[in-house]
Motif scaffolding. Sequence first.
Motif, PDB file in Angstrom:
ATOM      1  N   GLU A   6      43.157  42.073  54.404  1.00 34.47           N
ATOM      2  CA  GLU A   6      43.942  40.906  55.012  1.00 34.47           C
ATOM      3  C   GLU A   6      45.153  40.681  54.450  1.00 34.47           C
ATOM      4  OE1 GLU A   6      44.969  38.096  57.429  1.00 34.47           O
ATOM      5  OE2 GLU A   6      43.165  39.333  57.734  1.00 34.47           O
ATOM      6  N   GLN A  11      35.816  49.087  43.219  1.00 35.34           N
ATOM      7  CA  GLN A  11      34.258  49.509  43.167  1.00 35.34           C
ATOM      8  C   GLN A  11      33.760  49.563  41.984  1.00 35.34           C
ATOM      9  OE1 GLN A  11      35.205  53.473  45.115  1.00 35.34           O
ATOM     10  NE2 GLN A  11      33.822  54.231  43.709  1.00 35.34           N
ATOM     11  N   TRP A  65      28.585  45.662  43.639  1.00 37.15           N
ATOM     12  CA  TRP A  65      29.091  46.208  44.804  1.00 37.15           C
ATOM     13  C   TRP A  65      29.712  44.885  46.143  1.00 37.15           C
ATOM     14  CZ3 TRP A  65      31.084  50.571  46.152  1.00 37.15           C
ATOM     15  CH2 TRP A  65      30.600  51.851  45.606  1.00 37.15           C
ATOM     16  N   ALA A  66      28.724  43.996  45.994  1.00 39.76           N
ATOM     17  CA  ALA A  66      29.006  42.510  46.511  1.00 39.76           C
ATOM     18  C   ALA A  66      30.555  41.972  46.394  1.00 39.76           C
ATOM     19  CB  ALA A  66      27.799  41.561  46.651  1.00 39.76           C
ATOM     20  N   GLN A  67      30.725  41.750  45.052  1.00 38.96           N
ATOM     21  CA  GLN A  67      31.984  41.131  44.474  1.00 38.96           C
ATOM     22  C   GLN A  67      33.034  42.052  45.040  1.00 38.96           C
ATOM     23  OE1 GLN A  67      32.094  41.265  40.105  1.00 38.96           O
ATOM     24  NE2 GLN A  67      33.905  40.152  40.162  1.00 38.96           N
ATOM     25  N   CYS A  68      32.822  43.680  44.870  1.00 40.07           N
ATOM     26  CA  CYS A  68      34.030  44.317  45.284  1.00 40.07           C
ATOM     27  C   CYS A  68      34.239  44.243  46.496  1.00 40.07           C
ATOM     28  CB  CYS A  68      33.421  45.849  44.793  1.00 40.07           C
ATOM     29  SG  CYS A  68      33.626  46.179  43.056  1.00 40.07           S
ATOM     30  N   GLU A  69      33.253  44.476  47.658  1.00 40.06           N
ATOM     31  CA  GLU A  69      33.321  44.235  48.807  1.00 40.06           C
ATOM     32  C   GLU A  69      34.031  42.812  49.274  1.00 40.06           C
ATOM     33  OE1 GLU A  69      33.480  45.147  52.918  1.00 40.06           O
ATOM     34  OE2 GLU A  69      32.835  46.360  51.063  1.00 40.06           O
ATOM     35  N   ALA A  70      33.808  41.882  48.671  1.00 45.09           N
ATOM     36  CA  ALA A  70      34.639  40.640  48.711  1.00 45.09           C
ATOM     37  C   ALA A  70      36.184  40.735  48.428  1.00 45.09           C
ATOM     38  CB  ALA A  70      33.966  39.467  48.057  1.00 45.09           C
ATOM     39  N   LEU A  71      36.477  41.375  47.494  1.00 47.36           N
ATOM     40  CA  LEU A  71      37.657  41.530  47.160  1.00 47.36           C
ATOM     41  C   LEU A  71      38.545  42.570  48.124  1.00 47.36           C
ATOM     42  CD1 LEU A  71      37.136  42.224  43.110  1.00 47.36           C
ATOM     43  CD2 LEU A  71      38.445  40.263  44.143  1.00 47.36           C
ATOM     44  N   ASN A  72      37.809  43.472  48.477  1.00 49.92           N
ATOM     45  CA  ASN A  72      38.378  44.431  49.604  1.00 49.92           C
ATOM     46  C   ASN A  72      38.872  43.770  50.962  1.00 49.92           C
ATOM     47  OD1 ASN A  72      38.311  46.667  47.463  1.00 49.92           O
ATOM     48  ND2 ASN A  72      36.373  47.321  48.268  1.00 49.92           N
ATOM     49  N   ILE A  73      37.818  42.847  51.018  1.00 49.32           N
ATOM     50  CA  ILE A  73      38.109  42.062  52.375  1.00 49.32           C
ATOM     51  C   ILE A  73      39.589  41.260  52.179  1.00 49.32           C
ATOM     52  CG2 ILE A  73      37.365  40.218  54.092  1.00 49.32           C
ATOM     53  CD1 ILE A  73      34.436  41.234  53.490  1.00 49.32           C
ATOM     54  N   VAL A  74      39.611  40.640  51.038  1.00 41.07           N
ATOM     55  CA  VAL A  74      40.789  39.990  50.910  1.00 41.07           C
ATOM     56  C   VAL A  74      42.073  40.948  50.749  1.00 41.07           C
ATOM     57  CG1 VAL A  74      41.945  38.702  48.972  1.00 41.07           C
ATOM     58  CG2 VAL A  74      39.636  38.266  49.663  1.00 41.07           C
TER      59      VAL A  74
END
Length: 400
Positions: free
Chosen positions: A146, A175, A134-143
């Motif tokens: 932007e 996700q 989930w943390a990895q996906c969240e980081a990708l979704n922030i990118v």
Amino acid sequence: MIEAKLTGLNSPVSLLIDALISAGIPFALFKEPAQTRNELQLMLGRISCAPLTRANVNHSSAPCGFILAPFKLDEDALCLESSEYFCGSATELLSALTAAHGELNAAVKSVQQKQELQTKSYANAADASLPAQWAQCEALNIVVRERYHQAFATFKEGLSSGRFVKLVLSHAFYQPMTKSAGQIFASLLALKAAVNSFCYLAFFGAGHDLHLAATPEVLLKIKGRSLKTMSLAGTVQSAQALKPGFAWDDKNVREQALVTDYIREALLPFAESIKASEPFTRTAGPVSHLCTELEAHLKPEADAAQLLKALHPTPAVCGLPKAEAFDFILQEEHSERGYYAGPVGFYQEGALELFVNLRSLSIRDGMIKLQAGGGLLAQSEEAAEWQETLHKLKTLQEAL
């Protein structure tokens, strides 16, 4: 014969899919719009990976098959030339398949045991690796957010300057995979959004992503000299569309009219006559769209390959002017579309049915990549357009 439980996680659909994947057998399982969960079609066969040719678009290479093509048609399409075809309910398919392939019984038993174990421990079955995923996906979704912001500004400039009449901006969303592919597809088929959608799951073998979708948009249906297609554009939440007195706003009406006019013009060189319905509201789960259905009587010399090239991509997934918008999207969208918004469908008994690969996702190494997009006009606002794409993603997220 192996019995499959009919409820919970152990549905015949999930058992069928997960056993085929476990056995490494390439297949496409799908349901046409308006068909029920008991009217599934299954194709097994040889996979080819190459740009679409006149032969496989005009379905002369095999009696029946399944096609998944990318947004850029000159890139590799995934084609399954079917050597085996089954239709019926998932229970019937599973029974016929295990009878025809005795070696599948071991895979079915293994998957069934895993599903039963998962059912027993479901309440405490949290995967220890999920927080990190989930943390990895969240980081990708922030990118992703932007990049969408940056692309929106570029797209808005192109629209405001008059260079483009319409542009479609899409993005990914990531996700982790918390259910098996079979369980996801079984959940998808149970949703209201599946009723009027082409629902499919395709496994093209090791080394390929797994693909599935519930798309409401017909690209073309050809049988003999009859062609059917639709103009599907404009989006509101279904809860809003179903309210008494609801009326579509000017932005959505204009956006959908542009698509209708484009399709009619694209068909003119190939058709002896064209009929179009009045625009109407078409519901696809949590969102609704404006839709116009078109039907053409084709000239004798018209063929599917020419028609596909003329129609794809429609302004509903690309923009206007078409050629310039296509190049602009590839350069400025900052999100690789891959098979998103490309043609997907099947050919059988001399007929070809292709849909636009929307409300779609791909799965690789336990990570799910969803994609959604929306049409922009000069008056579009970023916050509203971003929110529209999130509403579209809900169709698939309900199944995840």
